[in-house]
Write a protein that holds these residues in place. Structure first.
Motif, PDB file in Angstrom:
ATOM      1  N   HIS A 257      69.518  18.196-126.851  1.00  0.00           N
ATOM      2  CA  HIS A 257      69.735  18.143-128.300  1.00  0.00           C
ATOM      3  C   HIS A 257      68.483  18.435-129.120  1.00  0.00           C
ATOM      4  CE1 HIS A 257      67.844  14.244-128.181  1.00  0.00           C
ATOM      5  NE2 HIS A 257      68.737  13.832-127.308  1.00  0.00           N
ATOM      6  N   LYS A 258      67.350  18.667-128.453  1.00  0.00           N
ATOM      7  CA  LYS A 258      66.088  19.076-129.113  1.00  0.00           C
ATOM      8  C   LYS A 258      65.602  18.086-130.171  1.00  0.00           C
ATOM      9  CE  LYS A 258      66.413  23.057-126.898  1.00  0.00           C
ATOM     10  NZ  LYS A 258      67.476  22.846-125.987  1.00  0.00           N
ATOM     11  N   GLY A 259      65.993  16.831-130.040  1.00  0.00           N
ATOM     12  CA  GLY A 259      65.522  15.827-130.977  1.00  0.00           C
ATOM     13  C   GLY A 259      66.389  15.642-132.209  1.00  0.00           C
ATOM     14  N   TYR A 260      67.444  16.435-132.313  1.00  0.00           N
ATOM     15  CA  TYR A 260      68.353  16.244-133.450  1.00  0.00           C
ATOM     16  C   TYR A 260      69.147  14.961-133.244  1.00  0.00           C
ATOM     17  CZ  TYR A 260      67.257  20.912-135.125  1.00  0.00           C
ATOM     18  OH  TYR A 260      66.598  22.008-135.618  1.00  0.00           O
ATOM     19  N   PRO A 261      69.531  14.305-134.327  1.00  0.00           N
ATOM     20  CA  PRO A 261      70.193  13.003-134.188  1.00  0.00           C
ATOM     21  C   PRO A 261      71.672  13.111-133.818  1.00  0.00           C
ATOM     22  CG  PRO A 261      69.936  13.528-136.511  1.00  0.00           C
ATOM     23  CD  PRO A 261      69.241  14.625-135.727  1.00  0.00           C
ATOM     24  N   THR A 262      71.932  13.615-132.628  1.00  0.00           N
ATOM     25  CA  THR A 262      73.313  13.661-132.146  1.00  0.00           C
ATOM     26  C   THR A 262      73.757  12.241-131.785  1.00  0.00           C
ATOM     27  OG1 THR A 262      72.642  13.973-129.852  1.00  0.00           O
ATOM     28  CG2 THR A 262      72.959  15.978-131.179  1.00  0.00           C
ATOM     29  N   LYS A 263      75.026  12.074-131.581  1.00  0.00           N
ATOM     30  CA  LYS A 263      75.553  10.761-131.205  1.00  0.00           C
ATOM     31  C   LYS A 263      74.889  10.272-129.910  1.00  0.00           C
ATOM     32  CE  LYS A 263      79.766   8.235-130.180  1.00  0.00           C
ATOM     33  NZ  LYS A 263      81.169   8.282-129.840  1.00  0.00           N
ATOM     34  N   ALA A 264      74.765  11.158-128.942  1.00  0.00           N
ATOM     35  CA  ALA A 264      74.154  10.782-127.661  1.00  0.00           C
ATOM     36  C   ALA A 264      72.685  10.393-127.847  1.00  0.00           C
ATOM     37  CB  ALA A 264      74.274  11.933-126.666  1.00  0.00           C
ATOM     38  N   HIS A 265      71.996  11.092-128.727  1.00  0.00           N
ATOM     39  CA  HIS A 265      70.582  10.777-128.952  1.00  0.00           C
ATOM     40  C   HIS A 265      70.424   9.419-129.639  1.00  0.00           C
ATOM     41  CE1 HIS A 265      66.422  12.114-130.640  1.00  0.00           C
ATOM     42  NE2 HIS A 265      66.307  11.289-129.632  1.00  0.00           N
ATOM     43  N   ILE A 266      71.247   9.158-130.622  1.00  0.00           N
ATOM     44  CA  ILE A 266      71.202   7.867-131.319  1.00  0.00           C
ATOM     45  C   ILE A 266      71.509   6.739-130.329  1.00  0.00           C
ATOM     46  CG2 ILE A 266      72.272   6.451-133.115  1.00  0.00           C
ATOM     47  CD1 ILE A 266      70.451   8.695-134.220  1.00  0.00           C
ATOM     48  N   GLU A 267      72.479   6.954-129.452  1.00  0.00           N
ATOM     49  CA  GLU A 267      72.797   5.938-128.437  1.00  0.00           C
ATOM     50  C   GLU A 267      71.610   5.703-127.514  1.00  0.00           C
ATOM     51  OE1 GLU A 267      76.391   7.354-126.607  1.00  0.00           O
ATOM     52  OE2 GLU A 267      77.616   6.831-128.359  1.00  0.00           O
ATOM     53  N   ALA A 268      70.916   6.788-127.129  1.00  0.00           N
ATOM     54  CA  ALA A 268      69.735   6.651-126.267  1.00  0.00           C
ATOM     55  C   ALA A 268      68.625   5.896-126.989  1.00  0.00           C
ATOM     56  CB  ALA A 268      69.253   8.024-125.808  1.00  0.00           C
ATOM     57  N   LEU A 269      68.440   6.180-128.261  1.00  0.00           N
ATOM     58  CA  LEU A 269      67.423   5.464-129.047  1.00  0.00           C
ATOM     59  C   LEU A 269      67.754   3.971-129.112  1.00  0.00           C
ATOM     60  CD1 LEU A 269      66.800   7.927-132.014  1.00  0.00           C
ATOM     61  CD2 LEU A 269      65.211   7.346-130.182  1.00  0.00           C
ATOM     62  N   ASN A 270      69.026   3.659-129.317  1.00  0.00           N
ATOM     63  CA  ASN A 270      69.443   2.257-129.351  1.00  0.00           C
ATOM     64  C   ASN A 270      69.210   1.569-128.009  1.00  0.00           C
ATOM     65  OD1 ASN A 270      70.347   1.621-131.987  1.00  0.00           O
ATOM     66  ND2 ASN A 270      72.152   2.876-131.659  1.00  0.00           N
ATOM     67  N   GLN A 271      69.456   2.297-126.935  1.00  0.00           N
ATOM     68  CA  GLN A 271      69.343   1.702-125.609  1.00  0.00           C
ATOM     69  C   GLN A 271      67.892   1.603-125.143  1.00  0.00           C
ATOM     70  OE1 GLN A 271      71.803   3.526-122.632  1.00  0.00           O
ATOM     71  NE2 GLN A 271      71.080   2.173-121.011  1.00  0.00           N
ATOM     72  N   TYR A 272      67.091   2.661-125.379  1.00  0.00           N
ATOM     73  CA  TYR A 272      65.744   2.723-124.796  1.00  0.00           C
ATOM     74  C   TYR A 272      64.616   2.524-125.800  1.00  0.00           C
ATOM     75  CZ  TYR A 272      68.500   4.694-121.026  1.00  0.00           C
ATOM     76  OH  TYR A 272      69.437   4.889-120.047  1.00  0.00           O
ATOM     77  N   GLY A 273      64.941   2.496-127.089  1.00  0.00           N
ATOM     78  CA  GLY A 273      63.905   2.311-128.094  1.00  0.00           C
ATOM     79  C   GLY A 273      63.165   3.608-128.421  1.00  0.00           C
ATOM     80  N   LEU A 274      62.132   3.477-129.235  1.00  0.00           N
ATOM     81  CA  LEU A 274      61.376   4.642-129.701  1.00  0.00           C
ATOM     82  C   LEU A 274      60.121   4.849-128.869  1.00  0.00           C
ATOM     83  CD1 LEU A 274      61.542   3.973-133.542  1.00  0.00           C
ATOM     84  CD2 LEU A 274      62.959   5.534-132.209  1.00  0.00           C
ATOM     85  N   GLN A 275      59.750   6.117-128.738  1.00  0.00           N
ATOM     86  CA  GLN A 275      58.477   6.474-128.107  1.00  0.00           C
ATOM     87  C   GLN A 275      57.493   6.887-129.202  1.00  0.00           C
ATOM     88  OE1 GLN A 275      57.880   6.048-124.912  1.00  0.00           O
ATOM     89  NE2 GLN A 275      59.981   5.422-124.490  1.00  0.00           N
ATOM     90  N   ASP A 276      56.251   7.072-128.838  1.00  0.00           N
ATOM     91  CA  ASP A 276      55.213   7.429-129.821  1.00  0.00           C
ATOM     92  C   ASP A 276      55.454   8.776-130.493  1.00  0.00           C
ATOM     93  OD1 ASP A 276      53.891   5.071-129.395  1.00  0.00           O
ATOM     94  OD2 ASP A 276      52.467   5.926-127.961  1.00  0.00           O
ATOM     95  N   PHE A 277      56.208   9.650-129.866  1.00  0.00           N
ATOM     96  CA  PHE A 277      56.416  10.981-130.441  1.00  0.00           C
ATOM     97  C   PHE A 277      57.496  10.998-131.520  1.00  0.00           C
ATOM     98  CE2 PHE A 277      58.746  10.806-126.399  1.00  0.00           C
ATOM     99  CZ  PHE A 277      60.041  11.068-126.816  1.00  0.00           C
ATOM    100  N   TYR A 278      58.146   9.896-131.748  1.00  0.00           N
ATOM    101  CA  TYR A 278      59.161   9.847-132.803  1.00  0.00           C
ATOM    102  C   TYR A 278      58.519   9.628-134.163  1.00  0.00           C
ATOM    103  CZ  TYR A 278      63.092   9.842-129.627  1.00  0.00           C
ATOM    104  OH  TYR A 278      64.022  10.205-128.697  1.00  0.00           O
ATOM    105  N   ARG A 279      59.036  10.344-135.167  1.00  0.00           N
ATOM    106  CA  ARG A 279      58.592  10.135-136.553  1.00  0.00           C
ATOM    107  C   ARG A 279      59.398   8.981-137.124  1.00  0.00           C
ATOM    108  NH1 ARG A 279      59.612  13.764-140.354  1.00  0.00           N
ATOM    109  NH2 ARG A 279      61.187  14.889-139.233  1.00  0.00           N
TER     110      ARG A 279
END
Length: 153
Positions: free
Chosen positions: A116-138
């Motif tokens: 998804h190249k960092g776009y906020p797709t449903k799967a990406h948002i779910e991954a963020l919720n599950q694994y949290g943020l990394q330093d490369f996130y704005r």
């Protein structure tokens, strides 16, 4: 991907990346304009002297002036659809981003960044919720900021 290598090998070009910390400090628009300034200045510095002396004009995709830039600028909204040079610059930027996302995906496969190249797709948002943020996130980016606000409560 195919035309990226042609552009890189057949043109004078420059790709500039601005680090997340600086984007957060100056905001995404100012970071984009800074990157354009740096890339255009680099390209112009590598032009033959006889071309530098001609009336150069930099084509800008959008309607914002590149700040602190000495050459004349022409703004073209949606320029990647009407200008070959803007389209080439867009290809360089997007393929560079996509390749960076693939590298990050190798380090952090749980986020699915290669897909998804960092776009906020449903799967990406779910991954963020599950694994949290990394330093490369704005953290100032809308969907990320919203997630952090939700997690605070």
């Amino acid at each position: 991907e195919e035309i990226f290598d042609i552009i890189k090998s057949e043109t004078i070009n420059s790709v500039v990346c601005i680090e997340v910390e600086e984007i957060e400090r100056i905001n995404i628009l100012n970071a984009s304009l800074k990157a354009m300034n740096m890339a255009c200045s680099d390209v112009i510095s590598r032009l033959p002297e006889d071309l530098k002396e001609k009336n150069l004009q930099v084509l800008v995709d959008g309607n914002r002036a590149i700040r602190n830039f000495t050459y004349p600028q022409k703004f073209i909204i949606k320029g990647d659809g009407t200008s070959a040079s803007i389209a080439a610059a867009s290809i360089l930027a997007k393929v560079t981003r996509d390749r960076w996302m693939k590298k990050l995906d190798e380090m952090y496969p749980q986020y699915g960044l290669a897909k998804h190249k960092g776009y906020p797709t449903k799967a990406h948002i779910e991954a963020l919720n599950q694994y949290g943020l990394q330093d490369f996130y704005r953290r100032s980016y809308g969907p990320v900021k919203k997630l952090e606000e939700i997690r605070l409560f």
